[in-house]
Scaffold this motif. Sequence first.
Motif, PDB file in Angstrom:
ATOM      1  N   GLU A  91       5.326  -9.840   4.588  1.00 57.84           N
ATOM      2  CA  GLU A  91       6.494  -9.065   5.015  1.00 57.84           C
ATOM      3  C   GLU A  91       6.144  -7.599   5.289  1.00 57.84           C
ATOM      4  OE1 GLU A  91      10.165 -11.205   2.684  1.00 57.84           O
ATOM      5  OE2 GLU A  91       8.964  -9.770   1.534  1.00 57.84           O
ATOM      6  N   ILE A  92       4.862  -7.239   5.156  1.00 64.10           N
ATOM      7  CA  ILE A  92       4.429  -5.840   5.284  1.00 64.10           C
ATOM      8  C   ILE A  92       3.571  -5.674   6.537  1.00 64.10           C
ATOM      9  CG2 ILE A  92       3.165  -3.950   4.188  1.00 64.10           C
ATOM     10  CD1 ILE A  92       3.647  -5.427   1.482  1.00 64.10           C
ATOM     11  N   PHE A 101       5.761  -4.862  14.781  1.00 65.59           N
ATOM     12  CA  PHE A 101       6.231  -4.332  13.499  1.00 65.59           C
ATOM     13  C   PHE A 101       7.654  -4.788  13.200  1.00 65.59           C
ATOM     14  CE2 PHE A 101       7.931  -1.057  16.293  1.00 65.59           C
ATOM     15  CZ  PHE A 101       9.139  -0.734  15.695  1.00 65.59           C
ATOM     16  N   MET A 102       8.434  -5.094  14.242  1.00 60.77           N
ATOM     17  CA  MET A 102       9.841  -5.476  14.037  1.00 60.77           C
ATOM     18  C   MET A 102       9.986  -6.831  13.371  1.00 60.77           C
ATOM     19  SD  MET A 102      11.498  -4.145  17.613  1.00 60.77           S
ATOM     20  CE  MET A 102      10.281  -4.972  18.626  1.00 60.77           C
ATOM     21  N   SER A 103       8.907  -7.598  13.298  1.00 64.65           N
ATOM     22  CA  SER A 103       8.959  -8.910  12.647  1.00 64.65           C
ATOM     23  C   SER A 103       8.729  -8.820  11.142  1.00 64.65           C
ATOM     24  CB  SER A 103       7.914  -9.842  13.268  1.00 64.65           C
ATOM     25  OG  SER A 103       6.607  -9.413  12.930  1.00 64.65           O
ATOM     26  N   LYS A 104       8.480  -7.610  10.642  1.00 60.23           N
ATOM     27  CA  LYS A 104       8.192  -7.405   9.220  1.00 60.23           C
ATOM     28  C   LYS A 104       9.315  -6.619   8.554  1.00 60.23           C
ATOM     29  CE  LYS A 104       4.127  -9.246   9.751  1.00 60.23           C
ATOM     30  NZ  LYS A 104       3.795 -10.531   9.204  1.00 60.23           N
ATOM     31  N   LYS A 105       9.533  -6.895   7.277  1.00 59.13           N
ATOM     32  CA  LYS A 105      10.585  -6.189   6.533  1.00 59.13           C
ATOM     33  C   LYS A 105      10.194  -4.766   6.163  1.00 59.13           C
ATOM     34  CE  LYS A 105      13.018 -10.109   4.575  1.00 59.13           C
ATOM     35  NZ  LYS A 105      13.545 -10.696   3.344  1.00 59.13           N
ATOM     36  N   CYS A 106       8.913  -4.548   5.857  1.00 57.56           N
ATOM     37  CA  CYS A 106       8.443  -3.218   5.463  1.00 57.56           C
ATOM     38  C   CYS A 106       7.355  -2.775   6.421  1.00 57.56           C
ATOM     39  CB  CYS A 106       7.916  -3.242   4.025  1.00 57.56           C
ATOM     40  SG  CYS A 106       7.346  -1.635   3.435  1.00 57.56           S
TER      41      CYS A 106
END
Length: 183
Positions: free
Chosen positions: A65-66, A107-112
């Motif tokens: 998620e990073i 980057f938009m596919s990750k939570k952080c």
Amino acid sequence: MATKSKTAGTTVASKYPEVLFVSETYDRLDRAKKSGYFVLLHGPGGYAKTRITQDWAKANYAEDEIYTKTISRGTRIADLLGGIDLDALNGKNGKPVADQYNLENSFMSKKCVILEEALDMDLDGLCVLKDILEKNTRKFRNGNQQFDIKTEMFIICTNRDPDQLLEEAQPQDKNAYQAFFER
């Protein structure tokens, strides 16, 4: 995924005995995560900004998620958007389409998201980031491409002082930088 940093208080401070304000940085990151605000950490090089935020992220998010990336003057916005979709560009599914991206790798596919030295990106790139990071925007649109933005925590670590950057900016660029920093 934890809702509060797994390493908090004196545990965090003892992990970085050579660095001041580590616990305070973790607390601010925790508050920013809860409020949905983005974080800009700036200061001289070698003060462990990136290392501390990466440790915080690992304590709060699963590894997948990073998203972490070091930005340079040569970084293109396409690099952050997952790269150019060559199948679309070559017309694999019909008519060739330019400016399509592999958004599932962005980057938009990750939570952080942690961007190191993002202020080194050219102004056009920062303006695109600003538009994507609008507080109420949850969907990226690019022509006929749409993508649900999963990012809930966005951190920029930089050695550049935003106030100094504004002072040194060309007059025609100051408003764009100011708009970025206000996001």
